[in-house]
Design an enzyme around this catalytic site. Structure first.
Site, short mmCIF file in Angstrom:
data_model
loop_
_atom_site.label_atom_id
_atom_site.label_comp_id
_atom_site.label_asym_id
_atom_site.label_seq_id
_atom_site.Cartn_x
_atom_site.Cartn_y
_atom_site.Cartn_z
N GLU A 112 12.05 17.14 -26.51
CA GLU A 112 12.59 16.54 -27.72
C GLU A 112 13.76 15.66 -27.33
O GLU A 112 14.56 16.05 -26.49
CB GLU A 112 13.12 17.60 -28.70
CG GLU A 112 12.05 18.36 -29.43
CD GLU A 112 11.70 19.65 -28.72
OE1 GLU A 112 12.51 20.10 -27.87
OE2 GLU A 112 10.63 20.20 -28.98
N TYR A 124 12.29 8.60 -20.05
CA TYR A 124 11.08 9.41 -20.17
C TYR A 124 9.83 8.53 -20.14
O TYR A 124 8.83 8.89 -19.53
CB TYR A 124 11.12 10.25 -21.45
CG TYR A 124 12.33 11.15 -21.53
CD1 TYR A 124 12.78 11.85 -20.41
CD2 TYR A 124 13.05 11.30 -22.72
CE1 TYR A 124 13.90 12.66 -20.48
CE2 TYR A 124 14.16 12.12 -22.79
CZ TYR A 124 14.59 12.80 -21.67
OH TYR A 124 15.69 13.60 -21.73
C1 LIG Z 1 19.87 10.00 -20.32
C2 LIG Z 1 20.61 10.18 -18.99
C3 LIG Z 1 20.37 11.58 -18.46
C4 LIG Z 1 20.08 9.15 -17.99
O1 LIG Z 1 20.75 9.37 -16.76
P1 LIG Z 1 21.02 8.17 -15.73
O2 LIG Z 1 21.51 8.76 -14.46
O3 LIG Z 1 21.87 7.15 -16.37
O4 LIG Z 1 19.53 7.62 -15.56
P2 LIG Z 1 19.02 6.53 -14.54
O5 LIG Z 1 20.17 5.93 -13.80
O6 LIG Z 1 17.94 7.16 -13.75
O7 LIG Z 1 18.38 5.47 -15.51
C5 LIG Z 1 19.18 4.89 -16.52
C6 LIG Z 1 19.28 3.38 -16.38
O8 LIG Z 1 19.88 3.02 -15.16
C7 LIG Z 1 19.07 2.05 -14.50
N1 LIG Z 1 19.19 2.28 -13.07
C8 LIG Z 1 18.61 3.26 -12.36
N2 LIG Z 1 18.96 3.15 -11.06
C9 LIG Z 1 19.81 2.13 -10.97
C10 LIG Z 1 20.54 1.54 -9.92
N3 LIG Z 1 20.45 2.01 -8.67
N4 LIG Z 1 21.36 0.51 -10.20
C11 LIG Z 1 21.46 0.03 -11.46
N5 LIG Z 1 20.79 0.54 -12.51
C12 LIG Z 1 19.98 1.57 -12.26
C13 LIG Z 1 17.69 2.34 -14.97
O9 LIG Z 1 16.87 1.18 -14.88
C14 LIG Z 1 17.96 2.70 -16.39
O10 LIG Z 1 18.08 1.55 -17.17
P3 LIG Z 1 17.71 1.56 -18.73
O11 LIG Z 1 18.51 2.65 -19.38
O12 LIG Z 1 18.09 0.20 -19.18
O13 LIG Z 1 16.23 1.83 -18.79
C15 LIG Z 1 22.12 9.92 -19.16
O14 LIG Z 1 22.29 8.66 -19.78
C16 LIG Z 1 22.88 10.97 -19.95
O15 LIG Z 1 23.27 12.00 -19.41
N6 LIG Z 1 23.09 10.74 -21.27
C17 LIG Z 1 23.83 11.66 -22.10
C18 LIG Z 1 23.08 12.94 -22.29
C19 LIG Z 1 21.68 12.69 -22.84
O16 LIG Z 1 21.49 11.89 -23.73
N7 LIG Z 1 20.68 13.41 -22.29
C20 LIG Z 1 19.29 13.31 -22.71
C21 LIG Z 1 19.05 14.31 -23.80
S1 LIG Z 1 17.37 14.28 -24.35
#
Ligand SMILES: CC(C)(COP(=O)(O)OP(=O)(O)OC[C@H]1O[C@@H](n2cnc3c(N)ncnc32)[C@H](O)[C@@H]1OP(=O)(O)O)[C@@H](O)C(=O)NCCC(=O)NCCS
Length: 160
Positions: A112, A124
Site C-alpha cells: 500500500e 515501485y
Molecule cells: C520513497 C523512498 C523510499 C525512495 O528512496 P530513494 O532512496 O530516494 O529512492 P531512489 O534513489 O532509489 O529513487 C528515487 C529517485 O532517485 C533517482 N535516482 C536513483 N539513483 C540516482 C542517482 N544515483 N543519482 C541521481 N538520482 C538517482 C531515481 O531515478 C528516482 O527518481 P524519481 O523519483 O524521479 O523516479 C524515499 O523517498 C523515502 O524514504 N520517502 C519517505 C518515506 C516514504 O514515502 N516511503 C514509502 C512509503 S510507501
C-alpha cells in the site's frame, strides 16, 4: 560519500529507525512496539524480513521490511533518510525485499502506498509493480487513500 551497506535489522536499530520513522512518516508513524513485534518474527521460520542501510559511520540511513505468509508477500515499510534520497538507496532496499520474497517463493508481492506519494509509486513502478486497487481512508487520522500495488512472481533481481 561512502556507499551505504545493507544488513539485517536488529533490536538495537529500533531507536535510530524510530528517529527516521517520526520524521519520514509524520502523520502515520509506527510505534516502537510495532517494530519490536515485527522483529520478534524475523528469526528462523518467521514471517518477517527486515533490513537496514548503514553509512560508513554505522549510522542507520534507511530501512525496509517484508511480511511473507504463504504465497503472499507484503512490503511493510520502506524509507530512506532525507539527505540520502535520490541516490538509489530506496531501489537497493526494495531489491532486497523482492529478492527475499523470491527466495520465500511468494507468488505475489503487494504493498500500500499513499495516493499523495508519487515518488514512492514511481519507485515501485520501476520494479514492475502495477496498481490493483484503492483503499479509501487507509491512512488515519489523515484520512488519505492508499493505492494497492502488486508485483506478480517476484524474482531475484540480476546484479548490475
Ligand atoms: C520513497 C523512498 C523510499 C525512495 O528512496 P530513494 O532512496 O530516494 O529512492 P531512489 O534513489 O532509489 O529513487 C528515487 C529517485 O532517485 C533517482 N535516482 C536513483 N539513483 C540516482 C542517482 N544515483 N543519482 C541521481 N538520482 C538517482 C531515481 O531515478 C528516482 O527518481 P524519481 O523519483 O524521479 O523516479 C524515499 O523517498 C523515502 O524514504 N520517502 C519517505 C518515506 C516514504 O514515502 N516511503 C514509502 C512509503 S510507501
Amino acid at each position: 560519500m561512502t556507499a551505504a551497506r545493507l544488513r539485517p535489522m536488529r533490536w538495537w536499530d529500533i531507536e535510530p529507525v524510530m528517529e527516521l520513522e517520526l520524521r519520514l512518516f509524520p502523520e502515520d508513524a509506527w510505534s516502537r512496539g510495532m517494530y519490536w513485534s515485527e522483529l520478534a518474527d524475523t528469526g528462523p521460520g518467521g514471517t518477517r524480513h527486515y533490513t537496514v542501510a548503514v553509512d560508513g559511520d554505522g549510522a542507520v540511513v534507511g530501512y525496509a521490511g517484508l511480511m511473507a505468509v504463504g504465497a503472499e508477500g507484503d512490503v511493510q515499510t520502506i524509507a530512506v533518510a532525507e539527505d540520502q534520497q535520490g541516490a538509489g538507496l530506496g531501489a537497493r532496499l526494495l531489491a532486497d525485499l523482492v529478492a527475499e520474497a523470491a527466495r520465500r517463493q511468494c507468488a505475489e508481492l503487494l504493498l500500500e502506498v499513499r495516493m499523495d506519494n508519487p515518488r514512492a509509486q514511481r519507485l515501485y513502478e520501476r520494479f514492475g509493480f502495477e496498481p490493483v486497487g484503492i483503499r479509501r481512508g487507509y491512512y488515519q487520522p489523515a484520512n488519505v487513500d492508499a493505492l494497492v500495488m502488486r508485483l506478480d512472481n517476484p524474482k531475484e533481481p540480476a546484479d548490475g
